[in-house]
Design an enzyme around this catalytic site. Structure first.
Site, PDB file in Angstrom:
ATOM      1  N   LEU A 396      48.113  31.872  64.939  1.00  0.00           N
ATOM      2  CA  LEU A 396      47.462  30.837  64.126  1.00  0.00           C
ATOM      3  C   LEU A 396      48.339  29.602  63.983  1.00  0.00           C
ATOM      4  O   LEU A 396      47.845  28.490  63.823  1.00  0.00           O
ATOM      5  CB  LEU A 396      47.145  31.391  62.729  1.00  0.00           C
ATOM      6  CG  LEU A 396      46.123  32.530  62.665  1.00  0.00           C
ATOM      7  CD1 LEU A 396      46.055  33.080  61.241  1.00  0.00           C
ATOM      8  CD2 LEU A 396      44.755  32.061  63.124  1.00  0.00           C
ATOM      9  N   GLY A 397      49.647  29.784  64.018  1.00  0.00           N
ATOM     10  CA  GLY A 397      50.573  28.663  63.863  1.00  0.00           C
ATOM     11  C   GLY A 397      51.990  29.179  63.850  1.00  0.00           C
ATOM     12  O   GLY A 397      52.243  30.385  63.836  1.00  0.00           O
ATOM     13  N   GLY A 400      59.524  26.848  61.335  1.00  0.00           N
ATOM     14  CA  GLY A 400      60.937  27.058  61.552  1.00  0.00           C
ATOM     15  C   GLY A 400      61.391  28.484  61.344  1.00  0.00           C
ATOM     16  O   GLY A 400      62.387  28.916  61.913  1.00  0.00           O
ATOM     17  N   GLY A 402      59.111  31.407  61.317  1.00  0.00           N
ATOM     18  CA  GLY A 402      58.298  32.492  61.812  1.00  0.00           C
ATOM     19  C   GLY A 402      57.031  32.053  62.498  1.00  0.00           C
ATOM     20  O   GLY A 402      56.748  30.858  62.626  1.00  0.00           O
ATOM     21  N   VAL A 404      52.745  32.931  62.674  1.00  0.00           N
ATOM     22  CA  VAL A 404      51.644  33.533  61.924  1.00  0.00           C
ATOM     23  C   VAL A 404      50.568  33.997  62.908  1.00  0.00           C
ATOM     24  O   VAL A 404      50.123  33.218  63.759  1.00  0.00           O
ATOM     25  CB  VAL A 404      51.038  32.539  60.911  1.00  0.00           C
ATOM     26  CG1 VAL A 404      49.881  33.184  60.162  1.00  0.00           C
ATOM     27  CG2 VAL A 404      52.106  32.077  59.931  1.00  0.00           C
ATOM     28  N   LYS A 418      52.573  36.934  58.821  1.00  0.00           N
ATOM     29  CA  LYS A 418      53.701  36.041  59.060  1.00  0.00           C
ATOM     30  C   LYS A 418      54.913  36.869  59.470  1.00  0.00           C
ATOM     31  O   LYS A 418      55.387  37.711  58.709  1.00  0.00           O
ATOM     32  CB  LYS A 418      54.004  35.240  57.794  1.00  0.00           C
ATOM     33  CG  LYS A 418      55.144  34.241  57.942  1.00  0.00           C
ATOM     34  CD  LYS A 418      55.305  33.442  56.655  1.00  0.00           C
ATOM     35  CE  LYS A 418      56.444  32.461  56.735  1.00  0.00           C
ATOM     36  NZ  LYS A 418      56.612  31.687  55.492  1.00  0.00           N
ATOM     37  N   ASP A 513      57.917  22.164  48.806  1.00  0.00           N
ATOM     38  CA  ASP A 513      57.417  21.580  50.060  1.00  0.00           C
ATOM     39  C   ASP A 513      55.916  21.331  49.951  1.00  0.00           C
ATOM     40  O   ASP A 513      55.135  21.752  50.796  1.00  0.00           O
ATOM     41  CB  ASP A 513      57.742  22.489  51.239  1.00  0.00           C
ATOM     42  CG  ASP A 513      57.629  21.765  52.577  1.00  0.00           C
ATOM     43  OD1 ASP A 513      57.594  20.510  52.563  1.00  0.00           O
ATOM     44  OD2 ASP A 513      57.579  22.426  53.618  1.00  0.00           O
TER      45      ASP A 513
END
Length: 721
Positions: A396-397, A400, A402, A404, A418, A513
């Protein structure tokens, strides 16, 4: 001033000194013909040589006609077996008191186009910006220019400078890519130094050797020789063959007691020679690599004080003296007096027992003490099956820390898994930190943690699956479907999540963040706050904590950036940027916008000050809101973006105000004339230009980097759960 010649630092060797078999060839031309060994004060080692007859080939020919060594048009400062240091080019911009340029070499500063076998070293060089409120961009060049990285330094007074550390206060640094052969530096200033002119009149940007540049605060920016102080490092390779190919040819240069390494920079191939561990000298000469006697230098061996060091070819041994036993190594068992032998054996058994028990516990499946709160332990085998053995089409993405994956558990629930990229202390700490944070939160607008797994090689966290992307994706689509009502609802939901973190958790949590990429939309398009890997708990008896600065360029709280003092108001600032993003449809940072529009937070505040808010709003927002409502929302964003954290509202107050403003246009006393005025603004010529700008071709994601110290760089468009 040229840097000192390279010195080689040797470490204790652990190999068995088996040397590669080499083809012995005739002497290199450098040795055979008695070539000139120096140009001026610089020694010229083979494969380089002064004149074509003395170098390996024309790529390594040094011109010494002026008593200064040149490689093509580049002045050579030093040469090592793997790298060449040459004179650098620095972009600089200086201003007078009113902000007018007095010196400008800051635009389109191109590097020398390198030819094979040379590349700009990605390991030795960094991109650096020095000065107050300066912004540098590093561009690559080929058939089309492309942004490599960006770096900004910020300060308000002379005391903001931090000696040595190039962490963003007056100086920042970022990495460069491998294989770069040409580049362009573009330098600009946020305020033309008008706010800092009394102590800083110039800004600089350059790519150069990191180890030759030690930031010395004000002495740097006032040093007239600054432009000539930092060299740039070139990597090189021999020929265009790999090690295996070259060994079967008559031109192979690596001599006995050397190692051959294939060149991985660029696509031109070639190889490099280096002395094996325990040897030193020139690996390209037949007698170049000679044995190092580690026993003569205590810094090169780790023998215990009660041990004798014996030099061997390429290595050394340690043996305990009489009446002592052990391996003789100061970092091993050392040398223990024989009278203490029984006690030492008992101690070793205890240590072995502790280590064995710790390893066994770490491998136990379903460790409930790891998975706390409402999450449950999930076996590594189930997660492997859920992701089809972590297939690429399930990704999925990534970020920095890990990757997913989309997964389907045994109970048929769709989840997001994740997984840490590598197993090291920092990664495990990051995951455990996220586990501790998220397990304390139970809020409808926070992504829910379902389980975790610490029995596999790397830790894994299992979250509920959120199917409808991030709000970043929806805001920045051309002709976004988001109405003003949608945008305000999303803002309220995200603010509620942050307010819960700050106020309702047993220990206050700072997200650290907050950005549109970290706010997801579920199946019903409800906003969910995600990615708590950077979050921090604040002890109840403290109002702030000191941390390494971490965040995302464009969203980062400037006060936190300067002081490293983190508090809840840092999230408020970042949230203010998100709301500005929702209102304007503009990305927080866009290097393709004009300088005054590049930073959205600054641009928003200036527009508010100059009563030009309506000129920067998304056309649909302008059409659907009343002027009073939009002005009030703008004022709230302005308060969130205050430089001083104590002047920002708390998230509780932000939630209440947003809820009120969300209902504003629905109330019966709304001034219809104001709505008509906003429509007229949309229909005039100026608004048409704004509309065309807002929905024009996408500028794409920014992959520049911002430097925050401790060699940490934060990607601008990278996030995950």
């Amino acid at each position: 001033m040229a840097p000192p010649a390279i010195s080689t630092t040797h470490t204790r060797k652990k190999h068995n000194c088996q040397h590669s078999q080499h083809n012995l060839h005739k002497l290199p031309r450098h040795q055979a013909r008695g070539c000139q060994p120096k140009c001026g004060n610089l020694s010229i080692p083979y494969p380089f040589g002064i004149g074509a007859a003395c170098s390996f080939d024309s790529n390594f020919t040094i011109n010494c006609s002026t008593s200064e060594p040149f490689l093509g048009v580049l002045e050579v400062l030093s040469i090592s077996p793997t790298q060449v240091r040459v004179q650098n080019v620095v972009a600089s911009m200086c201003y007078n008191k009113t902000g007018a340029l007095t010196n400008n070499s800051g635009n389109s500063i191109w590097s020398q186009q390198l030819a094979s076998p040379y590349t700009y070293s990605d390991t030795a060089n960094k991109f650096t910006v020095v000065g107050c409120n300066d912004f540098g961009e590093l561009w690559g060049a080929g058939q089309a220019e492309f942004l490599i990285s960006a770096c900004g330094s910020v300060c308000y007074n002379s005391t903001d400078f931090i000696d040595v550390n190039c962490t963003g206060a007056g100086c920042c640094q970022t990495d460069i890519p491998k294989g770069l052969q040409t580049y362009e530096v573009v330098l600009s200033s946020f305020s033309n130094h008008t706010q800092v002119w009394s102590f800083d009149k110039c800004g600089y940007a350059f790519m150069g050797e990191q180890d030759s540049f030690y930031f010395r605060s004000l002495s740097d920016i006032s040093d007239p020789n600054f432009l000539n102080r930092v060299p740039i490092v070139l990597d090189f390779a021999i020929g265009n063959q790999s090690c295996v190919e070259a060994q079967n040819s008559n031109a192979y240069l690596c001599q006995p007691n050397t190692l051959c390494t294939n060149n991985t920079d660029g696509g031109s191939g070639g190889y490099l020679c280096s002395c094996e561990n325990g040897f030193e000298g020139n690996p390209y000469l037949s007698s170049g690599c000679t044995d190092i006697d580690e026993c003569k230098d205590p810094n090169l061996n780790d023998c215990d004080g009660n041990a004798t060091c014996t030099n061997t070819p390429g290595n050394f041994t340690c043996s305990c003296n009489h009446h002592f036993f052990g391996d003789g190594r100061s970092d091993g068992s050392g040398c223990t007096p024989q009278a203490s032998q029984i006690s030492a054996i008992k101690l070793s058994l205890v240590i072995i027992s502790i280590l064995d028990r710790a390893i066994t516990l770490s491998r136990l499946p379903h460790k409930n003490e790891w998975c706390i709160g409402q999450s449950r332990p999930i076996s590594a085998e189930e997660l492997k099956k859920a992701t089809n053995n972590y297939a690429e089409d399930r990704i999925l993405g990534s970020g920095g820390y890990g990757v997913v994956y989309k997964g389907i558990l045994l109970d048929q629930r769709i989840v997001a898994i994740k997984k840490s990229k590598v197993m090291d202390a920092n990664q495990v700490e990051q995951f455990i930190n996220e586990l501790l944070i998220v397990s304390q939160v139970n809020h409808r607008n926070v992504v829910k943690l379902l389980g975790c797994c610490f029995e596999s090689e790397v830790p894994e966290l299992v979250y509920e699956y959120i199917p409808n992307d991030t709000i970043f994706e929806h805001i920045h689509k051309p002709l976004s479907w988001l109405t003003l009502e949608h945008r305000l609802r999303i803002a309220v939901e995200a603010a509620s999540a942050l307010s819960n973190l700050h106020s309702a958790a047993s220990i206050p949590i700072i997200h650290r963040d907050v950005k549109s990429v970290n706010i997801l939309l579920d199946a019903n398009y409800v906003a969910k706050m995600a990615d708590f890997g950077a979050s921090r708990l604040v002890p109840l008896d403290q109002t702030q904590v000191t941390t390494l600065v971490q965040g995302t360029l464009g969203y980062l709280d400037p006060e936190y950036f300067h002081t490293s003092q983190l508090n809840e108001k840092s999230d408020v600032y970042s949230f203010g940027v998100v709301v500005a993003e929702l209102l304007t449809g503009k990305k927080p940072i866009c290097l393709e916008r004009s300088q005054k529009e590049r930073n959205l937070a600054t641009y928003f505040l200036v527009s508010m000050k100059e009563n030009r808010l309506y000129q920067i709003l998304e056309p649909r927002v302008l059409k659907e809101g009343t002027l009073e409502q939009l002005q009030a929302i703008g004022e709230l964003v302005k308060r969130c973006l205050c430089v001083k954290s104590e002047e920002r509202p708390a998230m509780k107050e932000v939630v209440v105000e947003l809820e009120r403003l969300r209902k504003y246009r629905k109330d019966p006393w709304v001034n219809q004339q104001s709505h008509e005025e906003s429509e007229s603004l949309l229909n005039d010529e100026a608004a048409t230009d704004i509309y065309a700008f807002s929905i024009g071709p996408s500028t794409g994601d920014i992959f520049g980097q911002y430097s925050f110290g401790s060699n940490m760089t934060i990607p601008l468009s990278e996030s995950f759960y």
